[in-house]
Motif scaffolding. Structure first.
Motif, PDB file in Angstrom:
ATOM      1  N   VAL A   1     -16.742   0.951  36.323  1.00  0.00           N
ATOM      2  CA  VAL A   1     -17.863   0.481  35.505  1.00  0.00           C
ATOM      3  C   VAL A   1     -18.408   1.622  34.642  1.00  0.00           C
ATOM      4  CG1 VAL A   1     -20.241  -0.377  35.613  1.00  0.00           C
ATOM      5  CG2 VAL A   1     -18.473  -1.415  37.030  1.00  0.00           C
ATOM      6  N   GLY A   2     -18.361   2.846  35.172  1.00  0.00           N
ATOM      7  CA  GLY A   2     -18.747   3.990  34.359  1.00  0.00           C
ATOM      8  C   GLY A   2     -17.874   4.129  33.127  1.00  0.00           C
ATOM      9  N   LEU A   3     -16.572   3.853  33.270  1.00  0.00           N
ATOM     10  CA  LEU A   3     -15.664   3.877  32.117  1.00  0.00           C
ATOM     11  C   LEU A   3     -15.986   2.752  31.138  1.00  0.00           C
ATOM     12  CD1 LEU A   3     -12.210   4.615  33.827  1.00  0.00           C
ATOM     13  CD2 LEU A   3     -13.812   6.240  32.803  1.00  0.00           C
ATOM     14  N   VAL A   4     -16.307   1.576  31.687  1.00  0.00           N
ATOM     15  CA  VAL A   4     -16.685   0.443  30.825  1.00  0.00           C
ATOM     16  C   VAL A   4     -17.916   0.793  29.999  1.00  0.00           C
ATOM     17  CG1 VAL A   4     -17.577  -1.931  30.824  1.00  0.00           C
ATOM     18  CG2 VAL A   4     -15.663  -1.314  32.320  1.00  0.00           C
ATOM     19  N   GLU A   5     -18.891   1.417  30.637  1.00  0.00           N
ATOM     20  CA  GLU A   5     -20.128   1.775  29.940  1.00  0.00           C
ATOM     21  C   GLU A   5     -19.864   2.740  28.788  1.00  0.00           C
ATOM     22  OE1 GLU A   5     -24.666   3.177  31.100  1.00  0.00           O
ATOM     23  OE2 GLU A   5     -23.007   3.691  32.434  1.00  0.00           O
ATOM     24  N   ARG A   6     -18.994   3.701  29.005  1.00  0.00           N
ATOM     25  CA  ARG A   6     -18.695   4.654  27.940  1.00  0.00           C
ATOM     26  C   ARG A   6     -17.897   4.003  26.813  1.00  0.00           C
ATOM     27  NH1 ARG A   6     -19.735   9.906  29.411  1.00  0.00           N
ATOM     28  NH2 ARG A   6     -18.472  10.649  27.673  1.00  0.00           N
ATOM     29  N   ARG A   7     -16.987   3.120  27.164  1.00  0.00           N
ATOM     30  CA  ARG A   7     -16.124   2.510  26.141  1.00  0.00           C
ATOM     31  C   ARG A   7     -16.863   1.447  25.338  1.00  0.00           C
ATOM     32  NH1 ARG A   7     -13.971   0.856  22.513  1.00  0.00           N
ATOM     33  NH2 ARG A   7     -11.758   0.500  22.058  1.00  0.00           N
TER      34      ARG A   7
ATOM     35  N   VAL B   1      -7.296  -2.767  33.950  1.00  0.00           N
ATOM     36  CA  VAL B   1      -6.514  -2.688  35.188  1.00  0.00           C
ATOM     37  C   VAL B   1      -7.291  -1.944  36.270  1.00  0.00           C
ATOM     38  CG1 VAL B   1      -4.409  -1.760  36.231  1.00  0.00           C
ATOM     39  CG2 VAL B   1      -4.320  -2.828  33.968  1.00  0.00           C
ATOM     40  N   LEU B   2      -7.951  -0.848  35.866  1.00  0.00           N
ATOM     41  CA  LEU B   2      -8.698  -0.036  36.834  1.00  0.00           C
ATOM     42  C   LEU B   2      -9.874  -0.792  37.427  1.00  0.00           C
ATOM     43  CD1 LEU B   2      -8.706   3.450  35.052  1.00  0.00           C
ATOM     44  CD2 LEU B   2      -7.168   2.617  36.841  1.00  0.00           C
ATOM     45  N   TYR B   3     -10.396  -1.770  36.705  1.00  0.00           N
ATOM     46  CA  TYR B   3     -11.460  -2.623  37.251  1.00  0.00           C
ATOM     47  C   TYR B   3     -10.876  -3.767  38.082  1.00  0.00           C
ATOM     48  CZ  TYR B   3     -15.153  -6.163  37.432  1.00  0.00           C
ATOM     49  OH  TYR B   3     -16.048  -7.100  37.858  1.00  0.00           O
ATOM     50  N   PHE B   4      -9.815  -4.365  37.604  1.00  0.00           N
ATOM     51  CA  PHE B   4      -9.297  -5.591  38.214  1.00  0.00           C
ATOM     52  C   PHE B   4      -8.786  -5.358  39.635  1.00  0.00           C
ATOM     53  CE2 PHE B   4      -5.844  -8.605  39.050  1.00  0.00           C
ATOM     54  CZ  PHE B   4      -6.505  -9.807  38.851  1.00  0.00           C
ATOM     55  N   ILE B   5      -8.034  -4.293  39.860  1.00  0.00           N
ATOM     56  CA  ILE B   5      -7.414  -4.078  41.176  1.00  0.00           C
ATOM     57  C   ILE B   5      -8.457  -3.924  42.277  1.00  0.00           C
ATOM     58  CG2 ILE B   5      -5.965  -2.525  42.533  1.00  0.00           C
ATOM     59  CD1 ILE B   5      -4.298  -2.043  40.028  1.00  0.00           C
ATOM     60  N   PRO B   6      -9.434  -3.008  42.150  1.00  0.00           N
ATOM     61  CA  PRO B   6     -10.448  -2.942  43.221  1.00  0.00           C
ATOM     62  C   PRO B   6     -11.340  -4.176  43.289  1.00  0.00           C
ATOM     63  CG  PRO B   6     -11.031  -1.464  41.416  1.00  0.00           C
ATOM     64  CD  PRO B   6      -9.650  -1.960  41.140  1.00  0.00           C
ATOM     65  N   ALA B   7     -11.505  -4.894  42.168  1.00  0.00           N
ATOM     66  CA  ALA B   7     -12.343  -6.100  42.183  1.00  0.00           C
ATOM     67  C   ALA B   7     -11.726  -7.187  43.055  1.00  0.00           C
ATOM     68  CB  ALA B   7     -12.565  -6.606  40.760  1.00  0.00           C
ATOM     69  N   VAL B   8     -10.442  -7.455  42.872  1.00  0.00           N
ATOM     70  CA  VAL B   8      -9.797  -8.479  43.703  1.00  0.00           C
ATOM     71  C   VAL B   8      -9.667  -8.002  45.142  1.00  0.00           C
ATOM     72  CG1 VAL B   8      -8.576  -9.531  41.768  1.00  0.00           C
ATOM     73  CG2 VAL B   8      -7.458  -7.698  43.053  1.00  0.00           C
ATOM     74  N   ASN B   9      -9.580  -6.683  45.329  1.00  0.00           N
ATOM     75  CA  ASN B   9      -9.547  -6.126  46.679  1.00  0.00           C
ATOM     76  C   ASN B   9     -10.875  -6.380  47.382  1.00  0.00           C
ATOM     77  OD1 ASN B   9      -9.120  -4.615  48.988  1.00  0.00           O
ATOM     78  ND2 ASN B   9      -8.196  -2.895  47.911  1.00  0.00           N
ATOM     79  N   LEU B  10     -11.984  -6.082  46.705  1.00  0.00           N
ATOM     80  CA  LEU B  10     -13.293  -6.323  47.302  1.00  0.00           C
ATOM     81  C   LEU B  10     -13.518  -7.812  47.547  1.00  0.00           C
ATOM     82  CD1 LEU B  10     -15.920  -4.821  48.121  1.00  0.00           C
ATOM     83  CD2 LEU B  10     -16.829  -5.424  45.877  1.00  0.00           C
ATOM     84  N   GLY B  11     -12.979  -8.649  46.664  1.00  0.00           N
ATOM     85  CA  GLY B  11     -13.103 -10.086  46.850  1.00  0.00           C
ATOM     86  C   GLY B  11     -12.296 -10.636  48.009  1.00  0.00           C
TER      87      GLY B  11
ATOM     88  N   PRO C   1      -6.989  -1.678  27.702  1.00  0.00           N
ATOM     89  CA  PRO C   1      -6.246  -2.350  28.774  1.00  0.00           C
ATOM     90  C   PRO C   1      -6.179  -1.541  30.066  1.00  0.00           C
ATOM     91  CG  PRO C   1      -4.765  -1.576  27.031  1.00  0.00           C
ATOM     92  CD  PRO C   1      -6.154  -1.437  26.522  1.00  0.00           C
ATOM     93  N   LEU C   2      -6.159  -0.213  29.968  1.00  0.00           N
ATOM     94  CA  LEU C   2      -6.105   0.599  31.186  1.00  0.00           C
ATOM     95  C   LEU C   2      -7.377   0.431  32.003  1.00  0.00           C
ATOM     96  CD1 LEU C   2      -4.754   2.659  33.005  1.00  0.00           C
ATOM     97  CD2 LEU C   2      -5.645   4.482  31.526  1.00  0.00           C
ATOM     98  N   ILE C   3      -8.528   0.431  31.339  1.00  0.00           N
ATOM     99  CA  ILE C   3      -9.791   0.219  32.048  1.00  0.00           C
ATOM    100  C   ILE C   3      -9.800  -1.162  32.689  1.00  0.00           C
ATOM    101  CG2 ILE C   3     -12.290   0.022  31.781  1.00  0.00           C
ATOM    102  CD1 ILE C   3     -12.160   2.066  29.569  1.00  0.00           C
TER     103      ILE C   3
ATOM    104  N   THR D   1     -10.515   8.093  38.266  1.00  0.00           N
ATOM    105  CA  THR D   1     -10.653   6.670  38.592  1.00  0.00           C
ATOM    106  C   THR D   1      -9.307   6.068  38.975  1.00  0.00           C
ATOM    107  OG1 THR D   1     -12.465   6.527  36.985  1.00  0.00           O
ATOM    108  CG2 THR D   1     -11.538   4.457  37.785  1.00  0.00           C
ATOM    109  N   ALA D   2      -8.269   6.431  38.223  1.00  0.00           N
ATOM    110  CA  ALA D   2      -6.922   5.943  38.545  1.00  0.00           C
ATOM    111  C   ALA D   2      -6.479   6.424  39.921  1.00  0.00           C
ATOM    112  CB  ALA D   2      -5.936   6.391  37.475  1.00  0.00           C
ATOM    113  N   GLY D   3      -6.831   7.667  40.261  1.00  0.00           N
ATOM    114  CA  GLY D   3      -6.498   8.181  41.583  1.00  0.00           C
ATOM    115  C   GLY D   3      -7.175   7.396  42.688  1.00  0.00           C
ATOM    116  N   MET D   4      -8.429   7.014  42.455  1.00  0.00           N
ATOM    117  CA  MET D   4      -9.137   6.201  43.445  1.00  0.00           C
ATOM    118  C   MET D   4      -8.537   4.805  43.546  1.00  0.00           C
ATOM    119  SD  MET D   4     -11.458   7.834  45.098  1.00  0.00           S
ATOM    120  CE  MET D   4     -12.496   6.513  45.714  1.00  0.00           C
ATOM    121  N   VAL D   5      -8.123   4.241  42.419  1.00  0.00           N
ATOM    122  CA  VAL D   5      -7.451   2.938  42.455  1.00  0.00           C
ATOM    123  C   VAL D   5      -6.166   3.037  43.277  1.00  0.00           C
ATOM    124  CG1 VAL D   5      -6.285   1.177  41.076  1.00  0.00           C
ATOM    125  CG2 VAL D   5      -8.457   2.118  40.302  1.00  0.00           C
ATOM    126  N   ALA D   6      -5.414   4.124  43.062  1.00  0.00           N
ATOM    127  CA  ALA D   6      -4.198   4.335  43.848  1.00  0.00           C
ATOM    128  C   ALA D   6      -4.521   4.433  45.337  1.00  0.00           C
ATOM    129  CB  ALA D   6      -3.487   5.599  43.370  1.00  0.00           C
TER     130      ALA D   6
END
Length: 539
Positions: free
Chosen positions: A350-356, A377-387, A373-375, A479-484
């Motif tokens: 979300v921090g990346l979204v705010e800057r972009r 993906v970085l939002y979508f993967i943890p979002a569906v995980n939390l869901g 598109p990279l942002i 952020t990508a590292g945390m997604v990984a």
């Protein structure tokens, strides 16, 4: 490695404090402070991994008596599987967020995170978190909380804006109330039992009348529930976290409430086994899940959505703890690790979204799927995980908790399972609605004309707008590292869940003081007073 492990345990706290001192002395030498902070957290992570390997492989915990005082009189640093696992995960998260903040500071200067203040305070925050995780007595757990309080107040008000000062005051007042309750509970326990050492408390507590035990029990729970943001004591969180700088919000969301949950776990599994309030905790867990996720559905700002989901998912941890079986405790620990990583990752995204996009309002942000598109993906993967979509770690953790509840099979447990499923579905709805509006919605689409979501226009911060800023590569990379890492929680779910299962079994078999004295060989002279104990309890 086993021989040097006791000498490594105190470094979990002393290294961050030493690093904070060096960073403070370095002043405005940005690179020096960055190097010191990164190296300190990296070393702590390595030490925690070594300690976890030692205590898990040898099936023995590590206790170190600080300053040569005899056990249980002196300060005891205690590292079992649970403490080592949480310190390791926390240090990884702290390191990733630190790298994110380094990129933000390099791009923006000192507006949001003044370097001179940020790095020493950040390391002190880390020291407070680690102190709480490895404390062997209630007073030093309190000290860890107070270190957290001081550092977090500085971090939450960085930049000195009106909104940050206002929410910081609310945060500090609520935290002080919690601290006063905790200190009062410590004083009452010491007056009643003559000790604040956790293993002695667990031994002596059954000697007290049940009514006295219940008062002490509820007082501790009240203090820890405020820190863990358990409903109805979670009112402060959704307004406090979103106003802080992105890195601060991320680390607060991922770690600070989990310190409160950790304290509740220690309380329930080690000090009050004969005075359970599990039925009360089950009802509180259900209210926390439902009220939190309903709050998320009613929000239009991404940080507030995530703050409310944070509250609701604390309910899962209280649910698993209240089931009070080894399998349920293990599932709770696994879900706790999952939530630390995933929640932090989402706030970074979300921090990346705010800057972009120059905003975090889902009414204002649009078209990010094509623009970034990279942002997406970085939002979508943890979002569906939390869901909780399978096969992600969120699904694994929730399923394990539900399975443990189903084994008990009472009507209240079945009700909690249904509430948990509804909460998971509503979490997915809130996060995917945000995904649809912020990423898929094109420029010509209008939220105002959509009757299904026009009510969001009255939500807090619905019209928030900031300036667009450049995104340094290190922010995207961290952020990508945390997604990984969130994906790794799924790929390596088997070994991690096995460790958590062993933690759950051990926590329900606390060690006695007699066993502690028999198993410990206290060295003499100037050496650390170090010893190995069964993992069942905390000296």
């Amino acid at each position: 490695m086993t021989e040097i492990a006791p000498a490594l345990a105190p470094l979990l706290v002393t290294l961050p404090l030493l690093g904070a001192a060096i960073a403070l002395i370095a002043g405005r030498h940005r690179r020096t402070q960055v190097v010191v902070s990164v190296v300190t957290l990296t070393v702590v992570c390595v030490i925690a991994a070594i300690l976890l390997a030692v205590v898990d492989g040898g099936d023995q915990a590590i206790a170190v008596s600080v300053g040569g005082w005899p056990i249980p009189v002196g300060i005891v640093i205690y590292v079992d599987r649970l403490a080592a696992l949480l310190v390791m995960v926390s240090s990884v998260v702290l390191l990733a967020v630190l790298l994110f903040s380094v990129g933000q500071g390099a791009a923006d200067g000192d507006d949001d995170t003044p370097v001179t203040i940020f790095h020493p305070t950040y390391l002190i925050l880390a020291a407070g978190i680690f102190t709480a995780f490895i404390a062997g007595d209630l007073f030093n757990l309190y000290v860890g909380f107070e270190i957290l309080l001081v550092a977090s107040y500085v971090l939450i008000t960085l930049g000195g804006t009106e909104s940050r000062i206002r929410t910081g005051v609310v945060y500090i007042v609520v935290s002080l109330v919690s601290s006063i309750l905790f200190l009062a509970a410590i004083a009452m326990i010491y007056a009643a039992l003559g000790t604040v050492n956790i293993v002695q408390i667990s031994e002596r507590m059954p000697e007290l009348p049940q009514e006295t035990q219940l008062v002490l029990h509820l007082l501790l729970l009240l203090a820890f529930s405020i820190k863990a943001a358990v409903f109805p004591l979670s009112f402060w969180l959704p307004d406090s976290y979103p106003t802080a700088p992105a890195p601060v919000t991320a680390v607060f969301a991922g770690l600070l409430t989990k310190v409160g949950v950790y304290a509740i776990i220690r309380t329930e599994t080690e000090m009050f086994l004969d005075n359970d309030v599990n039925t009360l905790l089950l009802w509180v867990a259900m209210a926390t899940m439902i009220v939190g996720v309903l709050g998320a559905v009613a929000q239009a700002e991404l940080k507030r959505i995530l703050s409310f989901t944070l509250v609701s998912h604390v309910g899962y941890m209280i649910f698993g703890l209240a089931i009070a079986t080894p399998a349920a405790i293990g599932a709770t620990i696994y879900y706790m690790v999952h939530h630390i990583v995933v929640q932090t990752t989402l706030f970074l995204a979300v921090g990346l979204v705010e800057r972009r996009a120059g905003s975090t309002s889902i009414l204002k942000v649009k078209g990010l799927m094509k623009a970034a598109p990279l942002i997406a993906v970085l939002y979508f993967i943890p979002a569906v995980n939390l869901g909780g979509l399978p096969p992600f770690s969120g699904f694994i953790g929730k399923y394990a908790i539900f399975d443990a509840a189903a084994e008990v099979g009472s009507p209240l447990m079945i009700t909690l399972i249904v509430a948990g499923i509804v909460t998971s579905l509503l979490t997915l709805y809130a996060l995917m609605r945000a995904w649809n509006l912020a990423f898929w919605r094109e420029g010509e689409d209008s939220v105002e004309t959509d009757a299904r979501i026009e009510y969001l226009g009255d939500a807090p911060a619905a019209g928030i707008q900031t300036e667009r800023r450049v995104i340094p590569r290190i922010m995207t990379a961290s952020t990508a590292g945390m997604v990984a890492l969130t994906v790794a929680l799924t790929v390596f779910a088997g070994p991690l869940y096995d460790v958590c299962t062993r933690i759950g079994a051990a926590l329900l078999e606390p060690v006695t003081l007699v066993q502690l004295e028999e198993q410990h060989q206290i060295s003499t002279g100037g050496d650390d007073k170090s010893l190995d104990v069964d993992q069942g309890g905390t000296p």
